[in-house]
Write a protein that holds these residues in place. Structure first.
Motif, PDB file in Angstrom:
ATOM      1  N   GLU A 103       0.832  -1.205   0.000  1.00 42.75           N
ATOM      2  CA  GLU A 103       0.000   0.000   0.000  1.00 42.75           C
ATOM      3  C   GLU A 103       0.868   1.258   0.000  1.00 42.75           C
ATOM      4  N   TRP A 104       1.904   1.252   0.831  1.00 38.43           N
ATOM      5  CA  TRP A 104       2.771   2.429   0.943  1.00 38.43           C
ATOM      6  C   TRP A 104       3.538   2.705  -0.347  1.00 38.43           C
ATOM      7  N   TYR A 105       3.938   1.646  -1.025  1.00 41.06           N
ATOM      8  CA  TYR A 105       4.803   1.799  -2.196  1.00 41.06           C
ATOM      9  C   TYR A 105       4.141   1.254  -3.466  1.00 41.06           C
ATOM     10  N   LYS A 106       2.841   1.434  -3.558  1.00 36.77           N
ATOM     11  CA  LYS A 106       2.085   0.895  -4.694  1.00 36.77           C
ATOM     12  C   LYS A 106       2.653   1.353  -6.032  1.00 36.77           C
ATOM     13  N   VAL A 107       3.130   2.578  -6.082  1.00 37.51           N
ATOM     14  CA  VAL A 107       3.648   3.152  -7.326  1.00 37.51           C
ATOM     15  C   VAL A 107       4.851   2.380  -7.864  1.00 37.51           C
ATOM     16  N   ASP A 108       5.567   1.667  -6.984  1.00 38.19           N
ATOM     17  CA  ASP A 108       6.752   0.931  -7.424  1.00 38.19           C
ATOM     18  C   ASP A 108       6.417  -0.358  -8.174  1.00 38.19           C
TER      19      ASP A 108
END
Length: 321
Positions: A282-287
Motif C-alpha cells: 500500500e505504501w509503495y504501490k507506485v513501485d
C-alpha cells in the motif's frame, strides 16, 4: 737573344700555371676531406638521436600502458637525467616534465565482512542478534568506513550499485540499533524518526536511510524487489538476509527473498479470490508498475485472480530480535 727571352718567358708562365693547378688540387682535396669528416660526424649524431628516440618511446609507452591513456602524437627528446622536452605538433611550444609512472586502480567494495557478520548473527528465521552485533560494532564500523571509501561510480553495473546501496542501508540500520540496544522498536530511536537521521557516509556525502531508499534507489532503478532487500528491522518487514548482497548473485538473491516473503503466511495471506498483504504494497504501490497482483503471482504458489479483493495487514513495528 730575343728567342732565348721568349723561351724563358714561356717556361715561367708554364711554371706558374702548374703551381696554380697544384694549389687548386690541394684545396679540393682538403674540401673533400672536410666533407667526409662532416658526413661521419652527422652519421654518429644520427645514431645517438635514434637511440634517444628509442629510449623515449619505451618510457612513453610504459607511462601510457600503466595509466591506460592514449596521448596525442608528439615529438619527444630525452636528456640523460630523464627529463623530457615535449614539442607540440605545431612546434611552437616546449615544456619540461619529469616522467612519473603511476598505476591508478578503480576500487570496488568487498562485502565479505558484512557477509560473515550476517551469517553469524542472523538466524534462518530472520531473527537478529543485536547483542552479538553490538559486540562486533567495531567490525561494522570498519565495513561502513570501507563503503564510504568505495562509493559507486558511473561505470558500475546496475547490480554493483544496487548491492552497494542494499548492504550500506542494512549495515547502517543494524549499526544504529546496536548502538542504542536494547530498544523495543527502531521507532524508539531519534524521536520516532530513525529514517531521517543523517549519519551514513558514502564518498563525500552523508545520507539518511530515507534518502538512500527514496531519493537514490527507488527513483533510479525501477526495481520493485528492493522492498525485500531494504530491512527496516521490524517484525512485519521482510527477513534480513543471512549474507551480503553480491552483484553476481543479486537477481537470484532478490527472487529468493521475494518468494520467501510472499509465501510467508505471517507477512502475506494469499488465496485465489482474496489477499491480505503487507502494508508495504500500500505504501509503495507506485513501485509495482505492472500491478500488485502480477508481482505476487510471480512468486506465489497460489495464483491470485486479477480481480481478487485486496486487504492490508497491520504493520508490527516490534524489533525483529
Amino acid at each position: 737573344m730575343q728567342k732565348i727571352s721568349i723561351v724563358l718567358a714561356i717556361f715561367f708562365i708554364l711554371g706558374c700555371t702548374s703551381n696554380k693547378k697544384e694549389e687548386k688540387f690541394n684545396i679540393q682535396s682538403e674540401s673533400s676531406t672536410s666533407i667526409d669528416t662532416t658526413h661521419v660526424k652527422n652519421t654518429s649524431d644520427h645514431t645517438t638521436v635514434t637511440d634517444e628516440k628509442r629510449e623515449v618511446k619505451e618510457i612513453k609507452d610504459s607511462v601510457i600502458e600503466a595509466n591506460g591513456l592514449i596521448e596525442p602524437e608528439t615529438a619527444v627528446k630525452v636528456s640523460k637525467d630523464k627529463e623530457i622536452v615535449k614539442e607540440t605538433n605545431a612546434g611552437d611550444k616546449e615544456e619540461k616534465k619529469e616522467i612519473k609512472i603511476e598505476v591508478i586502480e578503480q576500487k570496488k567494495p568487498d562485502h565479505t565482512a558484512w557477509d560473515q557478520l550476517t551469517k553469524k548473527h542472523v538466524s534462518p528465521l530472520g531473527k537478529v542478534n543485536y547483542n552479538a552485533f553490538k559486540s562486533d560494532i567495531s567490525k561494522i564500523d570498519n565495513y561502513l568506513a570501507h563503503l564510504k571509501n568505495t562509493p559507486p561510480t558511473k561505470d558500475w553495473t546496475k547490480n554493483e550499485k544496487l548491492a552497494y546501496w542494499f548492504n550500506l542501508y542494512n549495515a547502517a540500520t543494524i549499526h544504529l540499533i546496536a548502538n542504542n540496544y536494547p530498544v523495543k522498536s527502531i521507532k524508539d530511536i531519534n524521536n520516532g524518526k530513525p529514517w531521517d537521521k543523517k549519519f551514513i557516509e558514502s564518498g563525500n556525502n552523508t545520507y539518511s536511510l530515507n534518502q538512500i531508499e527514496n531519493s537514490i534507489v527507488r527513483p533510479n532503478f525501477n526495481e520493485p524487489r528492493l522492498h525485500v532487500a531494504f530491512n527496516c528491522a521490524a517484525i512485519s518487514c521482510p527477513k534480513l538476509m543471512k549474507g551480503a548482497f553480491l552483484p553476481s548473485k543479486l537477481n537470484s538473491q532478490l527472487n529468493t527473498l521475494s518468494k520467501n516473503w510472499i509465501t510467508d503466511s505471517t507477512k502475506n495471506k494469499i488465496s485465489e479470490k482474496t489477499i491480505e498483504i503487507s502494508k508495504i504494497f500500500e505504501w509503495y504501490k507506485v513501485d509495482f508498475k505492472k500491478g500488485i497482483i502480477p508481482f505476487i503471482n510471480n512468486f506465489s504458489t497460489t495464483k491470485v485472480d486479477p480481480n481478487a479483493e485486496i486487504k492490508y495487514l497491520d504493520y508490527n513495528w516490534g524489533l525483529n530480535d
